[in-house]
Design a protein around this motif. Structure first.
Motif, PDB file in Angstrom:
ATOM      1  N   VAL A  78       4.076 -80.689   3.545  1.00  0.00           N
ATOM      2  CA  VAL A  78       3.891 -81.348   2.246  1.00  0.00           C
ATOM      3  C   VAL A  78       2.909 -82.501   2.419  1.00  0.00           C
ATOM      4  O   VAL A  78       2.563 -82.893   3.536  1.00  0.00           O
ATOM      5  N   ASN A  79       2.462 -83.063   1.314  1.00  0.00           N
ATOM      6  CA  ASN A  79       1.462 -84.127   1.345  1.00  0.00           C
ATOM      7  C   ASN A  79       2.049 -85.531   1.338  1.00  0.00           C
ATOM      8  O   ASN A  79       1.337 -86.503   1.577  1.00  0.00           O
ATOM      9  N   SER A  80       3.329 -85.648   1.042  1.00  0.00           N
ATOM     10  CA  SER A  80       3.946 -86.962   0.911  1.00  0.00           C
ATOM     11  C   SER A  80       5.232 -87.031   1.714  1.00  0.00           C
ATOM     12  O   SER A  80       6.012 -86.065   1.741  1.00  0.00           O
ATOM     13  N   ASP A  83       8.402 -86.179  -0.164  1.00  0.00           N
ATOM     14  CA  ASP A  83       8.684 -84.793  -0.526  1.00  0.00           C
ATOM     15  C   ASP A  83       9.536 -84.101   0.528  1.00  0.00           C
ATOM     16  O   ASP A  83       9.895 -82.932   0.384  1.00  0.00           O
ATOM     17  N   GLU A 136       0.530 -88.977  14.875  1.00  0.00           N
ATOM     18  CA  GLU A 136      -0.297 -88.230  13.940  1.00  0.00           C
ATOM     19  C   GLU A 136      -1.588 -87.737  14.584  1.00  0.00           C
ATOM     20  O   GLU A 136      -2.497 -87.278  13.897  1.00  0.00           O
ATOM     21  N   ARG A 212      -3.626 -86.733   8.438  1.00  0.00           N
ATOM     22  CA  ARG A 212      -2.637 -87.219   7.485  1.00  0.00           C
ATOM     23  C   ARG A 212      -1.597 -86.134   7.237  1.00  0.00           C
ATOM     24  O   ARG A 212      -1.835 -84.953   7.507  1.00  0.00           O
ATOM     25  N   MET A 213      -0.450 -86.524   6.726  1.00  0.00           N
ATOM     26  CA  MET A 213       0.574 -85.554   6.369  1.00  0.00           C
ATOM     27  C   MET A 213       0.003 -84.557   5.364  1.00  0.00           C
ATOM     28  O   MET A 213      -0.674 -84.935   4.403  1.00  0.00           O
ATOM     29  N   GLY A 214       0.250 -83.281   5.604  1.00  0.00           N
ATOM     30  CA  GLY A 214      -0.240 -82.234   4.712  1.00  0.00           C
ATOM     31  C   GLY A 214      -1.618 -81.712   5.088  1.00  0.00           C
ATOM     32  O   GLY A 214      -2.150 -80.835   4.414  1.00  0.00           O
ATOM     33  N   GLN A 215      -2.218 -82.234   6.168  1.00  0.00           N
ATOM     34  CA  GLN A 215      -3.511 -81.749   6.633  1.00  0.00           C
ATOM     35  C   GLN A 215      -3.317 -80.768   7.787  1.00  0.00           C
ATOM     36  O   GLN A 215      -2.547 -81.030   8.713  1.00  0.00           O
ATOM     37  N   ASP A 216      -4.015 -79.647   7.712  1.00  0.00           N
ATOM     38  CA  ASP A 216      -3.997 -78.620   8.748  1.00  0.00           C
ATOM     39  C   ASP A 216      -5.299 -78.734   9.537  1.00  0.00           C
ATOM     40  O   ASP A 216      -6.383 -78.648   8.958  1.00  0.00           O
TER      41      ASP A 216
END
Length: 347
Positions: A78-80, A83, A136, A212-216
């Motif tokens: 997820v991006n956040s 979530d 990260e 960042r969170m949600g980045q592949d």
């Protein structure tokens, strides 16, 4: 994505792709100091070194999609942060708290104090990544051989085990050697660790890619190469890096890092610091700690405890060791100006 029959075949392709002297030569020394003006400097491989390349590499024993840094693995994609499930959020802050406790050790390390003195940038998150903390960051290297090792050897908890069959994967990314502004350099997801007083980053010719969170990672501007592992290639890489001992030399930090990572009790002071760094209010932090301790008394506990520190006798020994090393640390380093203090454009 391109596939090769062996690591040696892939290495030949990398050698063909790499231009010689891809930047203007400014020194005959193996390393160059890159000056970012008011920011601290970085030390990178000299542009006239045989190892110089515009590419960075990452090796993995298996291709996993999405390709995520350790901090986000095992979580919903997820991006956040909010979530995620409550349990996943707690895990996220616990890992950050462990890392923040390690920062306190790093800040009193003689190598870091010396680096601060000479204004050499030390990325604490990137260093923590190299000592096993969940961050990260994804490890990158200037060396395709280092990437090859990590694509052919599997970590077994206390040592690397060679893999002679299956398919390895190496990612390649081009690092931006010339950026237009200082802001572009400082916001780039690539961070050079490079030549450092501490041994691990130097041996691995290390950089990191921060996500960042949600980045592949596979969805970034990256090339993907796979190859068939075999006994010849794996044995070559095993011998080249002494079964990984050359890349992960034991030092005084490793034991302390492990004592933090494997401690079942999270330092309350650092857990609070981790949540505060994300802008969480104090009353919500205390409520979260109460919930964790009420829900996970055997698997996860946040408590006030004595934080991990160097013993005085170890610090005294390290100060002597690193004092000798620092005396000649810069003797192999030239200088490449990049930014003037008053001009945003590259020189």
């Amino acid at each position: 994505m391109s596939h090769y029959l062996s690591y040696f075949d892939l290495l030949k392709q990398f050698e063909q792709d790499t231009p010689r002297r891809f930047l203007p030569v400014s020194t005959d020394l193996p390393y160059e100091w890159v000056d970012y003006g008011e920011d601290e400097g970085r030390i990178i491989t000299s542009s006239n070194s045989p190892a110089a390349s515009p590419y960075l590499y990452r090796g993995q024993t298996v291709k996993i999609t999405p390709c995520l840094p350790t901090l986000f693995r095992g979580m919903d994609f997820v991006n956040s942060l909010y979530d995620l499930s409550m349990k996943q959020i707690w895990g996220y802050y616990s890992n950050r708290a462990r890392m923040f406790e390690f920062f306190d050790i790093l800040r009193e390390h003689p190598a870091v104090l010396y680096s601060k003195k000479i204004k050499l940038h030390v990325d604490l998150v990137a260093i923590a990544q190299h000592y096993g903390f969940k961050t990260e960051c994804l490890d990158m290297s200037e060396s395709p051989a280092v990437a090859g090792f990590f694509a052919t050897h599997e970590w077994q908890g206390n040592r690397y085990s060679p893999l002679y069959k299956g398919v390895g994967v190496i990612y390649r990314i081009e690092w931006p050697s010339r950026m237009k502004t200082k802001a572009e350099v400082l916001t780039c997801p690539l961070e050079v660790i490079g030549y450092q007083v501490m041994p691990r980053p130097t041996e691995q010719k290390a950089w990191v890619y921060k996500l960042r969170m949600g980045q592949d990672f596979e969805r970034q501007d990256v090339e993907i190469f796979t190859f068939d592992r075999d006994h010849s290639c794996t044995s070559y890489l095993t011998d080249l890096f002494n079964n990984g001992e050359e890349l992960l030399p034991e030092d005084e930090l490793a034991g302390l890092a492990n004592s933090i990572i494997h401690n079942p009790f999270i330092s309350e002071d650092h857990f609070i610091l981790a949540m505060q760094s994300e802008g969480v209010l104090d009353d919500q932090i205390l409520k979260t700690i109460e919930q964790i301790n009420a829900t996970n008394p055997t698997t996860l506990t946040v408590k006030k405890r004595k934080t991990v520190r160097f013993q005085k006798k170890h610090l005294k020994k390290m100060e002597k060791t690193y004092s000798e090393k620092c005396d000649y640390f810069l003797t192999h380093v030239g200088f490449r100006p990049v930014f003037s203090p008053n001009v945003e454009e590259n020189i």
